[in-house]
Design an enzyme around this catalytic site. Structure first.
Site, PDB file in Angstrom:
ATOM      1  N   LYS A  13     101.902 -41.983  -1.167  1.00  0.00           N
ATOM      2  CA  LYS A  13     102.966 -42.475  -0.285  1.00  0.00           C
ATOM      3  C   LYS A  13     104.291 -42.632  -1.035  1.00  0.00           C
ATOM      4  O   LYS A  13     105.336 -42.277  -0.515  1.00  0.00           O
ATOM      5  CB  LYS A  13     102.608 -43.846   0.318  1.00  0.00           C
ATOM      6  CG  LYS A  13     101.394 -43.850   1.207  1.00  0.00           C
ATOM      7  CD  LYS A  13     101.234 -45.196   1.907  1.00  0.00           C
ATOM      8  CE  LYS A  13     101.061 -46.382   0.963  1.00  0.00           C
ATOM      9  NZ  LYS A  13      99.824 -46.346   0.151  1.00  0.00           N
ATOM     10  N   ARG A  88     100.937 -54.202   5.690  1.00  0.00           N
ATOM     11  CA  ARG A  88      99.593 -53.999   5.156  1.00  0.00           C
ATOM     12  C   ARG A  88      98.568 -54.863   5.876  1.00  0.00           C
ATOM     13  O   ARG A  88      97.381 -54.802   5.548  1.00  0.00           O
ATOM     14  CB  ARG A  88      99.570 -54.372   3.691  1.00  0.00           C
ATOM     15  CG  ARG A  88      99.588 -53.162   2.740  1.00  0.00           C
ATOM     16  CD  ARG A  88      99.720 -53.735   1.371  1.00  0.00           C
ATOM     17  NE  ARG A  88      99.218 -52.982   0.283  1.00  0.00           N
ATOM     18  CZ  ARG A  88     100.004 -52.300  -0.556  1.00  0.00           C
ATOM     19  NH1 ARG A  88     101.282 -52.168  -0.325  1.00  0.00           N
ATOM     20  NH2 ARG A  88      99.474 -51.735  -1.606  1.00  0.00           N
ATOM     21  N   ARG A 127      96.643 -42.632 -13.532  1.00  0.00           N
ATOM     22  CA  ARG A 127      98.091 -42.760 -13.379  1.00  0.00           C
ATOM     23  C   ARG A 127      98.707 -43.499 -14.572  1.00  0.00           C
ATOM     24  O   ARG A 127      98.161 -44.488 -15.050  1.00  0.00           O
ATOM     25  CB  ARG A 127      98.345 -43.543 -12.088  1.00  0.00           C
ATOM     26  CG  ARG A 127      99.771 -43.616 -11.675  1.00  0.00           C
ATOM     27  CD  ARG A 127      99.875 -43.825 -10.207  1.00  0.00           C
ATOM     28  NE  ARG A 127      99.638 -45.219  -9.824  1.00  0.00           N
ATOM     29  CZ  ARG A 127      99.907 -45.689  -8.614  1.00  0.00           C
ATOM     30  NH1 ARG A 127     100.359 -44.886  -7.669  1.00  0.00           N
ATOM     31  NH2 ARG A 127      99.670 -46.945  -8.321  1.00  0.00           N
ATOM     32  N   ARG A 160      99.315 -49.202 -15.215  1.00  0.00           N
ATOM     33  CA  ARG A 160      99.635 -50.455 -14.520  1.00  0.00           C
ATOM     34  C   ARG A 160      98.406 -51.355 -14.553  1.00  0.00           C
ATOM     35  O   ARG A 160      97.280 -50.877 -14.456  1.00  0.00           O
ATOM     36  CB  ARG A 160      99.969 -50.142 -13.047  1.00  0.00           C
ATOM     37  CG  ARG A 160     101.445 -49.952 -12.802  1.00  0.00           C
ATOM     38  CD  ARG A 160     101.738 -49.385 -11.434  1.00  0.00           C
ATOM     39  NE  ARG A 160     101.041 -50.026 -10.309  1.00  0.00           N
ATOM     40  CZ  ARG A 160     101.246 -49.683  -9.030  1.00  0.00           C
ATOM     41  NH1 ARG A 160     102.101 -48.729  -8.722  1.00  0.00           N
ATOM     42  NH2 ARG A 160     100.585 -50.282  -8.061  1.00  0.00           N
ATOM     43  N   ARG A 171      91.351 -52.892  -4.691  1.00  0.00           N
ATOM     44  CA  ARG A 171      92.495 -52.552  -3.827  1.00  0.00           C
ATOM     45  C   ARG A 171      92.041 -51.692  -2.650  1.00  0.00           C
ATOM     46  O   ARG A 171      92.528 -51.839  -1.528  1.00  0.00           O
ATOM     47  CB  ARG A 171      93.566 -51.804  -4.634  1.00  0.00           C
ATOM     48  CG  ARG A 171      94.329 -52.710  -5.583  1.00  0.00           C
ATOM     49  CD  ARG A 171      95.115 -51.926  -6.606  1.00  0.00           C
ATOM     50  NE  ARG A 171      96.254 -51.227  -6.044  1.00  0.00           N
ATOM     51  CZ  ARG A 171      96.874 -50.222  -6.660  1.00  0.00           C
ATOM     52  NH1 ARG A 171      96.455 -49.791  -7.835  1.00  0.00           N
ATOM     53  NH2 ARG A 171      97.910 -49.644  -6.108  1.00  0.00           N
TER      54      ARG A 171
HETATM   55  P1  AMP Z   1     101.735 -50.895  -4.128  1.00  0.00           P
HETATM   56  O1  AMP Z   1     102.586 -50.383  -5.239  1.00  0.00           O
HETATM   57  O2  AMP Z   1     102.302 -50.616  -2.762  1.00  0.00           O
HETATM   58  O3  AMP Z   1     100.288 -50.461  -4.247  1.00  0.00           O
HETATM   59  O4  AMP Z   1     101.742 -52.499  -4.251  1.00  0.00           O
HETATM   60  C1  AMP Z   1     101.284 -53.146  -5.416  1.00  0.00           C
HETATM   61  C2  AMP Z   1     100.816 -54.561  -5.097  1.00  0.00           C
HETATM   62  O5  AMP Z   1     101.909 -55.320  -4.541  1.00  0.00           O
HETATM   63  C3  AMP Z   1      99.718 -54.643  -4.047  1.00  0.00           C
HETATM   64  O6  AMP Z   1      98.424 -54.438  -4.586  1.00  0.00           O
HETATM   65  C4  AMP Z   1      99.916 -56.080  -3.549  1.00  0.00           C
HETATM   66  O7  AMP Z   1      99.421 -57.029  -4.476  1.00  0.00           O
HETATM   67  C5  AMP Z   1     101.428 -56.203  -3.538  1.00  0.00           C
HETATM   68  N1  AMP Z   1     101.978 -55.747  -2.236  1.00  0.00           N
HETATM   69  C6  AMP Z   1     102.791 -54.683  -1.998  1.00  0.00           C
HETATM   70  N2  AMP Z   1     103.086 -54.584  -0.690  1.00  0.00           N
HETATM   71  C7  AMP Z   1     102.445 -55.601  -0.071  1.00  0.00           C
HETATM   72  C8  AMP Z   1     102.341 -56.038   1.281  1.00  0.00           C
HETATM   73  N3  AMP Z   1     102.952 -55.370   2.282  1.00  0.00           N
HETATM   74  N4  AMP Z   1     101.583 -57.135   1.548  1.00  0.00           N
HETATM   75  C9  AMP Z   1     100.975 -57.813   0.567  1.00  0.00           C
HETATM   76  N5  AMP Z   1     101.007 -57.466  -0.724  1.00  0.00           N
HETATM   77  C10 AMP Z   1     101.736 -56.370  -1.054  1.00  0.00           C
END
Ligand code: AMP
Length: 217
Positions: A13, A88, A127, A160, A171
């Site tokens: 994404k 989410r 990654r 990360r 996740r």
């Molecule tokens: P991502 O890079 O989008 O995978 O986001 C990394 C982390 O940020 C996720 O595993 C969550 O801990 C937090 N996070 C990002 N977006 C959201 C969201 N919309 N709601 C809750 N936590 C979020």
């Protein structure tokens, strides 16, 4: 254009969002990126979010919704946006819907990226991200020229904290339980469109842009 990208972590994404945002001249809004910037900058928000992120859990809805509402209120997001990683949960989607109704600017389309479980585990655990500019590489499929060094800015490449195997599996589990119900939420509203997210990155972009051009005004 007002678009949301949906799909499990590792579906690509983020990469596609950058390209879509550029193609349509809209801001790319990634809640994960905003949280990571805050963690790097050691802000209060960053401190609050970090423990959830490190465990692969979701940051509480009220924190995320407030943050996104602030971001969408900025001038560059008035005519459109590409949301990546938000919403989410169903309450987040509901809050976004209410916010956009108030602005009389509803969502136009939700793109769901389709990719299977084993593929995303492999993508995420391999990654490597640049600590300085955030550029993303893959240990096997898209390695940097020099191991551990970012091709773009020379920064250090690291895994990360949330890309280790245990956290990745959590996740994906969180995605299945908390985010997948959004597919039905948007399907019911007639907004859900699918893009096959496997194969060459450029081909995925072509498919996504082809679909989104139908919505461009
Ligand atoms: P991502 O890079 O989008 O995978 O986001 C990394 C982390 O940020 C996720 O595993 C969550 O801990 C937090 N996070 C990002 N977006 C959201 C969201 N919309 N709601 C809750 N936590 C979020």
């Amino acid at each position: 254009m007002r678009v949301i990208l949906l799909g499990p972590p590792g579906a690509g994404k983020g990469t596609q969002a950058v390209r879509i945002a550029e193609a349509f001249g809209i801001p790319h809004i990634s809640t994960g990126d905003i949280f990571r910037e805050n963690v790097r900058g050691e802000t209060k928000l960053g401190g609050e979010a970090k423990r959830y992120m490190d465990a692969g859990e979701l940051v509480p809805d009220e924190v995320v919704v407030g943050m996104v509402a602030d971001r969408l209120a900025q001038a560059d997001a008035v005519d459109g946006f590409c949301l990546d990683g938000f919403p989410r949960t169903v309450p987040q989607a509901q809050a976004l819907e209410d916010l956009l109704v108030d602005r009389d600017a509803p969502l136009e389309v939700v793109v769901r990226f389709l990719v299977d479980h084993d593929e995303v585990v492999q993508r995420l655990t391999g990654r490597r991200s640049c600590v300085d500019c955030g550029a993303v590489f893959h240990a096997e499929h898209a390695p940097p020229k020099d191991e551990g060094v970012c091709d773009k800015c020379g920064g250090e490449l690291v895994q990360r904290d949330d890309d280790t195997e245990d956290v990745v599996l959590n996740r994906l589990d969180v995605y299945r339980k908390q985010t997948e119900p959004l597919e039905h939420f948007y399907w019911e509203r007639g907004l859900l469109r699918d893009v096959e997210a496997v194969g060459e990155v450029d081909n995925v972009t072509e498919r996504a842009l082809g679909l989104l051009r139908e919505y461009a005004s």
